[in-house]
Scaffold this active site. Structure first.
Site, PDB file in Angstrom:
ATOM      1  N   LEU A 124     -53.559 -24.814  -9.397  1.00 21.03           N
ATOM      2  CA  LEU A 124     -54.184 -24.416 -10.655  1.00 21.03           C
ATOM      3  C   LEU A 124     -53.704 -25.238 -11.855  1.00 21.03           C
ATOM      4  CD1 LEU A 124     -56.352 -22.397 -11.441  1.00 21.03           C
ATOM      5  CD2 LEU A 124     -54.550 -20.746 -11.984  1.00 21.03           C
ATOM      6  N   ILE A 127     -55.781 -28.041 -13.095  1.00 22.22           N
ATOM      7  CA  ILE A 127     -56.893 -27.717 -13.990  1.00 22.22           C
ATOM      8  C   ILE A 127     -56.370 -27.352 -15.378  1.00 22.22           C
ATOM      9  CG2 ILE A 127     -59.013 -26.353 -14.198  1.00 22.22           C
ATOM     10  CD1 ILE A 127     -58.600 -27.960 -11.514  1.00 22.22           C
ATOM     11  N   GLU A 128     -55.309 -26.584 -15.409  1.00 16.12           N
ATOM     12  CA  GLU A 128     -54.807 -26.063 -16.688  1.00 16.12           C
ATOM     13  C   GLU A 128     -54.158 -27.133 -17.563  1.00 16.12           C
ATOM     14  OE1 GLU A 128     -55.018 -23.256 -18.176  1.00 16.12           O
ATOM     15  OE2 GLU A 128     -55.904 -21.972 -16.650  1.00 16.12           O
ATOM     16  N   SER A 129     -53.283 -27.940 -16.975  1.00 17.32           N
ATOM     17  CA  SER A 129     -52.429 -28.805 -17.801  1.00 17.32           C
ATOM     18  C   SER A 129     -52.224 -30.201 -17.222  1.00 17.32           C
ATOM     19  CB  SER A 129     -51.056 -28.145 -17.957  1.00 17.32           C
ATOM     20  OG  SER A 129     -50.424 -28.009 -16.680  1.00 17.32           O
ATOM     21  N   TYR A 234     -64.598 -23.407 -14.031  1.00 17.06           N
ATOM     22  CA  TYR A 234     -63.166 -23.264 -13.735  1.00 17.06           C
ATOM     23  C   TYR A 234     -62.901 -23.145 -12.233  1.00 17.06           C
ATOM     24  CZ  TYR A 234     -58.374 -21.540 -14.616  1.00 17.06           C
ATOM     25  OH  TYR A 234     -57.016 -21.361 -14.672  1.00 17.06           O
TER      26      TYR A 234
END
Length: 448
Positions: A124, A127-129, A234
């Protein structure tokens, strides 16, 4: 073919602190008597955890360990293909992100396995950072897992002028997995849990209720038309990365090999220590040290005995050996609370025998900014407090409030001009800055 990473080069990709070793726990078998008392569901979950742990220890590479724990149903739509192509068309981006991930993935996967959670959740932060713990969004979400300030506080991620636990590798991972598990327990569906992590649980609940009232299905694809574009994309983005990790050669990519063993260890801090000193004791560059300890906002590591720093396992013994022979002060900073706006940075520099530039740099104070009363800042130690640590209650609650420096004016209120700047452009434009249409009213995920 996989490519090994030179870990000495990773810090440049990330930077824009008796040892306790953090390792995955060995698989533990419950006594038969305990298994007999457990419910069938609990027993099944326990056996699943044991099987996952045993499989994990057979893997020699963390990517293989992640693949073996995939448990979220696949999504297969045009958005997945679109994002998989985006990633596969950017091998340099994937290489940089994977290199950053190599420092943290073993820990994240181990924590997921301890909780019996799907291991693809370890992807994840792609995608986030992009696995950058210093990432900060325009909405003030921070860290690997991009916690908003309010959500971070809900999960005990302390945030002060000296430290932001949203960037802590260990604290933020623990909080993120707790939050994701809570969302799964709420919705009973990992796709909806992920949508809620991005969009907010209240928004997903409203979308579910709206579809129920209309007699429509409430799965992710059926709710997608009610979601903002970011959330709609997402879960497909995560699926795209999941597909690439499952079979990188199919997408023309090579993932760097990440050994299936702990990269870092946790070391308990016993007294305040400058970041530069900690890095020197561990025989690391400051940038390498900050890559593992990005939560420290200031050049000194403060906090009580609970405060920990992360070091590469190979550097822990060096750290303690060098610490034992260290004959200088461990920390050169203490705190000062601004009591009045009359306390200027220049006057504080004179008082504490340093320069205004040193105070600005230590406290991240921009030029042409002044301190507001109530701010707590770092200043050099004096002989009177050379051996005193900063109290943890001060470090945990310190705030920094700034104001714009006012330009001196003549009595009539107009700025005095000199010949050298009469042709200069005005300091303040009388035309408002144009706001992009797509930014106006843009909603933010994970509300504060």
């Amino acid at each position: 073919m996989q490519v090994r990473i030179n870990t000495a080069l990773l810090a440049a990709l990330i930077v824009s602190a008796a040892p306790v070793i953090s390792q995955a726990s060995e698989p533990v078998a419950l006594p038969l008597s305990a298994m007999a008392k457990a419910s069938p569901a609990d027993a099944s979950k326990t056996f699943a955890k044991q099987a996952m742990s045993e499989e994990a220890f057979r893997e020699t590479d963390v990517w293989g360990r992640i693949r073996s724990g995939y448990a979220i149903p696949d999504v297969n739509n045009t958005l997945v293909g679109k994002h998989a192509k985006w990633y596969s068309d950017r091998p340099d981006y994937m290489a940089r992100t994977s290199a950053r991930a190599s420092l943290y993935l073993y820990h994240v996967v181990s924590e997921l396995e301890k909780r019996g959670m799907p291991t693809e959740l370890a992807l994840l932060p792609f995608i986030e950072s992009a696995f950058n713990p210093n990432a900060l969004s325009s909405a003030s979400a921070a860290g690997l897992w991009q916690f908003m300030p309010g959500t971070g506080r809900d999960y005990d991620l302390k945030q002060s002028a000296f430290k932001d636990d949203r960037r802590s590798v260990i604290a933020s991972t623990d909080a993120a997995l707790s939050y994701l598990q809570r969302l799964y327990d709420m919705f009973g569906d990992w796709h909806l849990a992920l949508a809620a992590y991005n969009w907010g649980e209240g928004n997903v609940q409203k979308a579910v209720q709206r579809n129920k009232a209309a007699g429509k299905p409430t799965d992710f694809d059926s709710l997608a038309e009610l979601m903002p574009a970011e959330t709609r994309n997402y879960v497909p983005k995560l699926q795209a990365v999941k597909n690439i990790v499952a079979n990188p050669s199919q997408y023309g990519l090579n993932l760097p090999q990440i050994d299936n063993q702990p990269y870092f260890a946790t070391v308990e801090k016993t007294s305040d220590m400058d970041v530069a000193v900690a890095a020197k004791l561990a025989e690391m560059s400051v940038d390498e040290f900050k890559a593992l300890n990005p939560q420290f906002n200031r050049p000194v590591i403060t906090g009580g005995e609970q405060t920990q720093i992360l070091l590469p396992k190979a550097n822990v013994e060096k750290f303690y050996a060098n610490l034992a022979s260290w004959s200088h002060a461990l920390s050169s900073w203490t705190t000062h609370k601004i009591s009045s706006a009359r306390e200027s940075i220049a006057s504080l520099a004179r008082k504490f025998g340093t320069t205004p530039e040193a105070i600005r740099m230590a406290n991240n104070i921009p030029q042409r900014s002044v301190l507001k009363a109530g701010s707590t800042i770092l200043v050099p130690k004096t002989s009177a407090n050379l051996n005193q640590d900063i109290p943890s209650e001060i470090a945990d609650t310190a705030t920094l409030a700034l104001d714009t420096e006012r330009t001196s004016t003549k009595r009539n209120g107009y700025k005095q001009a000199s010949e050298s700047n009469t042709n200069a452009k005005p300091a303040v434009s009388m035309v408002k800055a144009r706001v992009k249409r797509d930014e106006a009213g843009k909603s933010h995920r994970k509300s504060n």
